[in-house]
Design a protein around this motif. Structure first.
Motif, PDB file in Angstrom:
ATOM      1  N   LEU A 202      -8.662  11.037  12.508  1.00 53.43           N
ATOM      2  CA  LEU A 202     -10.103  10.778  12.580  1.00 53.43           C
ATOM      3  C   LEU A 202     -10.478  10.183  13.928  1.00 53.43           C
ATOM      4  CD1 LEU A 202     -11.048   9.339   9.081  1.00 53.43           C
ATOM      5  CD2 LEU A 202     -12.015  11.353  10.167  1.00 53.43           C
ATOM      6  N   LEU A 203      -9.676   9.250  14.401  1.00 50.46           N
ATOM      7  CA  LEU A 203      -9.939   8.605  15.682  1.00 50.46           C
ATOM      8  C   LEU A 203      -9.867   9.614  16.831  1.00 50.46           C
ATOM      9  CD1 LEU A 203     -10.305   5.867  17.189  1.00 50.46           C
ATOM     10  CD2 LEU A 203      -7.833   5.795  17.353  1.00 50.46           C
ATOM     11  N   ILE A 204      -8.817  10.408  16.851  1.00 46.85           N
ATOM     12  CA  ILE A 204      -8.640  11.378  17.940  1.00 46.85           C
ATOM     13  C   ILE A 204      -9.725  12.452  17.908  1.00 46.85           C
ATOM     14  CG2 ILE A 204      -7.137  13.219  18.774  1.00 46.85           C
ATOM     15  CD1 ILE A 204      -4.765  11.400  18.018  1.00 46.85           C
TER      16      ILE A 204
ATOM     17  N   LEU B 289      -1.797   8.196   9.574  1.00 46.86           N
ATOM     18  CA  LEU B 289      -1.979   9.522  10.161  1.00 46.86           C
ATOM     19  C   LEU B 289      -3.420  10.003   9.996  1.00 46.86           C
ATOM     20  CD1 LEU B 289      -0.753  12.035  11.490  1.00 46.86           C
ATOM     21  CD2 LEU B 289      -0.241  12.862   9.181  1.00 46.86           C
ATOM     22  N   THR B 290      -3.998   9.792   8.832  1.00 42.62           N
ATOM     23  CA  THR B 290      -5.396  10.180   8.597  1.00 42.62           C
ATOM     24  C   THR B 290      -6.330   9.414   9.533  1.00 42.62           C
ATOM     25  OG1 THR B 290      -4.882  10.612   6.279  1.00 42.62           O
ATOM     26  CG2 THR B 290      -7.209  10.361   6.851  1.00 42.62           C
TER      27      THR B 290
ATOM     28  N   LEU C 249     -19.060   7.473  13.607  1.00 42.42           N
ATOM     29  CA  LEU C 249     -18.563   7.006  12.312  1.00 42.42           C
ATOM     30  C   LEU C 249     -17.138   7.485  12.056  1.00 42.42           C
ATOM     31  CD1 LEU C 249     -21.687   7.363   9.999  1.00 42.42           C
ATOM     32  CD2 LEU C 249     -20.623   5.262  10.834  1.00 42.42           C
ATOM     33  N   MET C 250     -16.800   8.673  12.526  1.00 45.61           N
ATOM     34  CA  MET C 250     -15.421   9.154  12.412  1.00 45.61           C
ATOM     35  C   MET C 250     -14.472   8.243  13.176  1.00 45.61           C
ATOM     36  SD  MET C 250     -15.754  13.288  12.836  1.00 45.61           S
ATOM     37  CE  MET C 250     -14.025  13.487  13.189  1.00 45.61           C
ATOM     38  N   VAL C 251     -14.848   7.856  14.381  1.00 46.30           N
ATOM     39  CA  VAL C 251     -14.018   6.970  15.194  1.00 46.30           C
ATOM     40  C   VAL C 251     -13.866   5.612  14.503  1.00 46.30           C
ATOM     41  CG1 VAL C 251     -13.880   5.733  17.385  1.00 46.30           C
ATOM     42  CG2 VAL C 251     -14.564   8.133  17.354  1.00 46.30           C
ATOM     43  N   MET C 252     -14.971   5.065  14.018  1.00 48.43           N
ATOM     44  CA  MET C 252     -14.929   3.754  13.366  1.00 48.43           C
ATOM     45  C   MET C 252     -14.115   3.803  12.080  1.00 48.43           C
ATOM     46  SD  MET C 252     -18.844   2.533  14.152  1.00 48.43           S
ATOM     47  CE  MET C 252     -18.824   1.309  12.882  1.00 48.43           C
ATOM     48  N   ALA C 253     -14.255   4.874  11.297  1.00 50.08           N
ATOM     49  CA  ALA C 253     -13.481   5.012  10.066  1.00 50.08           C
ATOM     50  C   ALA C 253     -11.995   5.152  10.375  1.00 50.08           C
ATOM     51  CB  ALA C 253     -13.966   6.217   9.267  1.00 50.08           C
ATOM     52  N   GLY C 254     -11.668   5.861  11.446  1.00 50.83           N
ATOM     53  CA  GLY C 254     -10.273   5.994  11.851  1.00 50.83           C
ATOM     54  C   GLY C 254      -9.662   4.656  12.217  1.00 50.83           C
ATOM     55  N   ILE C 255     -10.378   3.870  12.999  1.00 46.67           N
ATOM     56  CA  ILE C 255      -9.889   2.543  13.370  1.00 46.67           C
ATOM     57  C   ILE C 255      -9.727   1.674  12.135  1.00 46.67           C
ATOM     58  CG2 ILE C 255     -10.507   0.419  14.600  1.00 46.67           C
ATOM     59  CD1 ILE C 255     -11.842   2.228  16.716  1.00 46.67           C
ATOM     60  N   LEU C 256     -10.705   1.720  11.250  1.00 40.89           N
ATOM     61  CA  LEU C 256     -10.651   0.922  10.032  1.00 40.89           C
ATOM     62  C   LEU C 256      -9.463   1.304   9.147  1.00 40.89           C
ATOM     63  CD1 LEU C 256     -12.210  -1.269   8.481  1.00 40.89           C
ATOM     64  CD2 LEU C 256     -13.411   0.567   7.314  1.00 40.89           C
ATOM     65  N   LEU C 257      -9.207   2.591   8.992  1.00 41.92           N
ATOM     66  CA  LEU C 257      -8.059   3.038   8.194  1.00 41.92           C
ATOM     67  C   LEU C 257      -6.742   2.573   8.789  1.00 41.92           C
ATOM     68  CD1 LEU C 257      -8.915   6.684   7.100  1.00 41.92           C
ATOM     69  CD2 LEU C 257      -8.529   4.717   5.633  1.00 41.92           C
ATOM     70  N   ILE C 258      -6.622   2.657  10.097  1.00 42.57           N
ATOM     71  CA  ILE C 258      -5.389   2.221  10.746  1.00 42.57           C
ATOM     72  C   ILE C 258      -5.177   0.722  10.555  1.00 42.57           C
ATOM     73  CG2 ILE C 258      -4.241   1.943  12.979  1.00 42.57           C
ATOM     74  CD1 ILE C 258      -5.608   4.589  13.809  1.00 42.57           C
TER      75      ILE C 258
ATOM     76  N   MET D 113       0.846  -1.161   0.000  1.00 43.28           N
ATOM     77  CA  MET D 113       0.000   0.000   0.000  1.00 43.28           C
ATOM     78  C   MET D 113       0.903   1.240   0.000  1.00 43.28           C
ATOM     79  SD  MET D 113      -2.664   1.242   2.905  1.00 43.28           S
ATOM     80  CE  MET D 113      -4.187   0.671   2.216  1.00 43.28           C
ATOM     81  N   LYS D 114       0.681   2.088  -0.954  1.00 46.43           N
ATOM     82  CA  LYS D 114       1.463   3.314  -1.043  1.00 46.43           C
ATOM     83  C   LYS D 114       0.976   4.314   0.004  1.00 46.43           C
ATOM     84  CE  LYS D 114       2.732   3.049  -5.856  1.00 46.43           C
ATOM     85  NZ  LYS D 114       2.770   3.727  -7.143  1.00 46.43           N
ATOM     86  N   ASN D 115       1.902   5.156   0.439  1.00 51.82           N
ATOM     87  CA  ASN D 115       1.600   6.203   1.422  1.00 51.82           C
ATOM     88  C   ASN D 115       0.997   5.624   2.699  1.00 51.82           C
ATOM     89  OD1 ASN D 115       2.487   8.161  -0.397  1.00 51.82           O
ATOM     90  ND2 ASN D 115       0.453   8.282  -1.313  1.00 51.82           N
ATOM     91  N   LYS D 116       1.599   4.556   3.185  1.00 49.32           N
ATOM     92  CA  LYS D 116       1.100   3.881   4.373  1.00 49.32           C
ATOM     93  C   LYS D 116       1.045   4.824   5.571  1.00 49.32           C
ATOM     94  CE  LYS D 116       2.200  -0.172   7.142  1.00 49.32           C
ATOM     95  NZ  LYS D 116       3.087  -1.316   7.263  1.00 49.32           N
ATOM     96  N   SER D 117       2.081   5.617   5.750  1.00 46.62           N
ATOM     97  CA  SER D 117       2.112   6.515   6.902  1.00 46.62           C
ATOM     98  C   SER D 117       1.042   7.600   6.789  1.00 46.62           C
ATOM     99  CB  SER D 117       3.494   7.141   7.051  1.00 46.62           C
ATOM    100  OG  SER D 117       3.831   7.862   5.893  1.00 46.62           O
ATOM    101  N   LEU D 118       0.735   8.032   5.588  1.00 47.92           N
ATOM    102  CA  LEU D 118      -0.313   9.038   5.400  1.00 47.92           C
ATOM    103  C   LEU D 118      -1.682   8.467   5.781  1.00 47.92           C
ATOM    104  CD1 LEU D 118      -1.033  11.884   4.398  1.00 47.92           C
ATOM    105  CD2 LEU D 118      -1.335  10.891   2.136  1.00 47.92           C
ATOM    106  N   TRP D 119      -1.950   7.219   5.412  1.00 46.01           N
ATOM    107  CA  TRP D 119      -3.219   6.577   5.764  1.00 46.01           C
ATOM    108  C   TRP D 119      -3.320   6.377   7.271  1.00 46.01           C
ATOM    109  CZ3 TRP D 119      -7.120   6.740   2.728  1.00 46.01           C
ATOM    110  CH2 TRP D 119      -6.942   6.728   1.339  1.00 46.01           C
TER     111      TRP D 119
END
Length: 79
Positions: free
Chosen positions: A14-16, A9-10, A51-60, A1-7
């Protein structure tokens, strides 16, 4: 996956921001940039923050997954 650190961080942002927005909502204040959610409605704002919290966890989780190892394990399990 490209830009792993960017994902990651995003997802972390979102989680925080989602979690702190929920905690702040309990106190009766809100983040200035999320104030438009509160204007629409309290329930809508709460659901969007969850949903922001869940999306943050999912992205991580997705960013940290080693897809090649998962593929190899799947192929080994099929044999």
């Amino acid at each position: 996956m490209k830009n792993k650190s960017l994902w990651i961080l995003t997802g972390l942002l979102l989680l925080i921001f989602g979690f702190t927005a929920i905690v702040l909502q309990l106190v009766g204040v809100s983040w200035a940039f999320l104030h438009f959610l509160d204007q629409i409605g309290g329930l809508f704002a709460f659901v969007m923050k969850v949903l922001m919290v869940m999306a943050g966890i999912l992205l991580i989780v997705i960013a940290r997954t080693d897809w090649e190892r998962e593929k190899q394990q799947t192929l080994e399990d099929e044999e």
